[in-house]
Design an enzyme around this catalytic site. Structure first.
Site, short mmCIF file in Angstrom:
data_model
loop_
_atom_site.label_atom_id
_atom_site.label_comp_id
_atom_site.label_asym_id
_atom_site.label_seq_id
_atom_site.Cartn_x
_atom_site.Cartn_y
_atom_site.Cartn_z
N ASP A 98 3.61 -14.41 11.64
CA ASP A 98 2.28 -14.84 11.21
C ASP A 98 1.32 -13.64 11.28
O ASP A 98 0.82 -13.28 12.35
CB ASP A 98 1.81 -15.98 12.14
CG ASP A 98 0.49 -16.58 11.73
OD1 ASP A 98 -0.29 -15.91 11.02
OD2 ASP A 98 0.22 -17.71 12.14
N LYS A 157 -7.72 -0.70 11.26
CA LYS A 157 -7.05 -1.11 10.02
C LYS A 157 -5.83 -0.23 9.79
O LYS A 157 -4.77 -0.68 9.36
CB LYS A 157 -8.03 -1.03 8.85
CG LYS A 157 -7.53 -1.65 7.56
CD LYS A 157 -6.73 -0.71 6.68
CE LYS A 157 -6.36 -1.35 5.34
NZ LYS A 157 -5.52 -0.48 4.51
N HIS A 168 -2.38 10.63 -1.03
CA HIS A 168 -2.48 9.26 -1.54
C HIS A 168 -2.46 9.26 -3.06
O HIS A 168 -1.87 8.40 -3.70
CB HIS A 168 -3.80 8.68 -1.03
CG HIS A 168 -3.92 7.22 -1.21
ND1 HIS A 168 -3.13 6.34 -0.52
CD2 HIS A 168 -4.72 6.48 -1.99
CE1 HIS A 168 -3.45 5.11 -0.88
NE2 HIS A 168 -4.41 5.17 -1.77
N GLU A 200 0.83 -1.22 0.00
CA GLU A 200 0.00 0.00 0.00
C GLU A 200 0.86 1.26 0.00
O GLU A 200 1.70 1.45 0.89
CB GLU A 200 -0.93 -0.01 1.23
CG GLU A 200 -1.88 1.18 1.23
CD GLU A 200 -2.96 1.10 2.31
OE1 GLU A 200 -3.28 -0.01 2.76
OE2 GLU A 200 -3.45 2.17 2.70
C1 MEV Z 1 -5.97 3.32 4.92
O1 MEV Z 1 -5.22 2.19 4.57
C2 MEV Z 1 -6.01 3.51 6.43
C3 MEV Z 1 -6.93 4.61 6.94
O2 MEV Z 1 -8.25 4.42 6.41
C4 MEV Z 1 -6.94 4.52 8.44
C5 MEV Z 1 -7.97 5.40 9.11
O3 MEV Z 1 -9.01 5.71 8.51
O4 MEV Z 1 -7.73 5.73 10.29
C6 MEV Z 1 -6.49 5.98 6.47
#
Ligand code: MEV
Length: 425
Positions: A277, A261, A375, A83
């Site tokens: 892992d 995430k 991004h 990513e």
């Molecule tokens: C993207 O990979 C991760 C985010 O969505 C985390 C978040 O929203 O805190 C930017």
């Protein structure tokens, strides 16, 4: 036209033979599968020993997170991720954290839990007490399974027995808590659980069924904390925005999943780079996030007495330096060497710091400009490549798309087809 997926003796073939057969059965050319067979530093022979039916490997970029100061030590941290922006985000968060002294970390002992499930116990409450009475015998039996672990200072630490009200009636579930030292420990604790199960069944008159570790490794926690000076991060509005973003995640599972995430973007990248892992760590983290009965934020953010921003992260981190792919994979060994880590818990602490840095960076961007601006610059390059750009075209097409505010495959194709746009080759 794809052929049958029934391939007898597939596992007996060499990886290159398997790959040729895969192309044949998938109805595609050998050239189409050729990238699979490029094994990089791992080598096909080693890859073939790691998993079954191996035909090749998948290369994932490894980037180095710079600027990190963890427990007063300057450290470079390799991160494996596909990513864009993930590595850059940690570098930036770590740079802004330096004014406050960087990250402070700690960890519990590396204690794994394994579960033994007993069914059909007539008197589960009495069985629970009977098992607890025999702690010393259980310790001896467990420790006898792994003399090298005992020699390294690990081994059985404690016992818990729970009566769980499940559909179909109560079951008696025994937890053995085992210090696995520098190993992730799955093999060690699973061996102990399997060895112990018949004995527990004999003592209680029950029937032993599952004997397996728990990925909710909540006796194996790693923690990181950090203070970002408000002046270093863009002022009080940014600080308060980050705190408000955290409160949103802590109150709402839909937001918490995304927030966590973001934490795991950092955590998993280091776990993967070190051959650990990733699924075990992900499962443990998310189960821990739901530990109060509601899925919540793994990190917590608040304002210090001095008015600065404080972030903390605590999560289960079952990672090790020995066993599995970590010892076998030359790239994983190189990544450990870059960090200079010599114990499993130290690795876990570094990972926690990276997770916190990653979370900070995401919240800061979300609470200010939004993620798309930064991004898109990197993403535009991927789109340009997908559209067929090569060499210098990639940057030109990407820049043109960003300038237009339209980062899409159709736009990239049009820019490539139209030399007058300045993007054509
Ligand atoms: C993207 O990979 C991760 C985010 O969505 C985390 C978040 O929203 O805190 C930017």
């Amino acid at each position: 036209m794809p052929g049958s997926s029934r391939i007898e003796g597939f596992h007996k073939l060499a990886p290159a033979e398997r790959l040729a057969l895969v192309a044949d059965r998938a109805g595609i050319t050998p050239a189409a599968v050729a990238p699979l067979g490029e094994a990089g530093a791992l080598g096909l022979e080693t890859a073939d020993r790691l998993i079954e039916n191996c035909v090749g490997t998948l290369a994932v970029p490894i980037g180095i997170a710079t600027n990190l100061v963890i427990d007063g030590v300057e450290i470079l941290v390799p991160m494996a991720t596909e990513e864009s922006s993930v590595v850059a985000a940690v570098c930036h968060a770590a740079k802004l954290a330096r004014g406050g002294g960087g990250f402070v970390t700690s960890a519990t002992d590396p204690v794994m839990i394994a579960q033994i499930q007993l069914l059909e116990v007539a008197d589960p409450e009495a069985a629970r007490i009977k098992i607890l009475e025999r702690r010393d015998e259980i310790r001896a039996l467990c420790d006898a399974q792994d003399p090298p672990l005992i020699a390294h200072g690990g081994g059985f630490r404690d016992l818990e027995v729970r009566v769980i009200d499940a559909a179909g009636g109560p079951m008696v579930v025994t937890h053995i808590l085992v210090d696995t030292r520098d190993a992730m420990g799955a093999n060690a604790v699973n061996t102990m659980a399997e060895a112990l199960a018949p004995t527990l069944a004999g003592w209680t008159g029950g029937r032993a069924l599952l004997r397996i570790l728990s990925n909710l490794a909540d006796r194996r926690l790693a923690r990181a904390r950090c203070v970002w000076r408000t002046d270093d991060i863009g002022g009080a509005a940014v600080r308060d925005g980050i705190v408000a973003a955290f409160r949103f995640a802590d109150a709402d599972p839909y937001r918490a999943a995304t927030h966590n995430k973001g934490v795991m973007n950092g955590v998993t990248a280091v776990v993967l780079a070190t051959g650990n892992d990733t699924r075990a760590v992900e499962a443990g983290a998310h189960a821990h996030a739901a530990g109060t009965g509601r899925y919540r934020s793994l990190s917590r953010w608040e304002v210090t007495a001095e008015g600065d921003l404080s972030g903390v992260l605590e999560l289960p981190l079952a990672v090790g330096l020995i066993g599995g792919a970590t010892r076998i994979h030359p790239t994983a060994q190189a990544c450990l060497a870059v960090m200079g880590v010599d114990t499993g818990p130290r690795l876990a602490r570094i990972i926690a710091a990276v997770g916190l840095a990653q979370n900070f960076a995401a919240l800061r961007v979300l609470a200010t400009t939004g993620v798309q601006k930064g991004h898109m610059a990197l993403h535009a390059q991927n789109i340009a490549i997908m559209a067929g750009a090569t060499g210098a075209e990639i940057d030109r097409v990407a820049r043109a798309m960003v300038a237009r505010g339209e980062v899409r495959i159709d736009v990239a194709r049009a820019l490539l087809d139209d030399p007058s746009s300045g993007a054509g080759g």
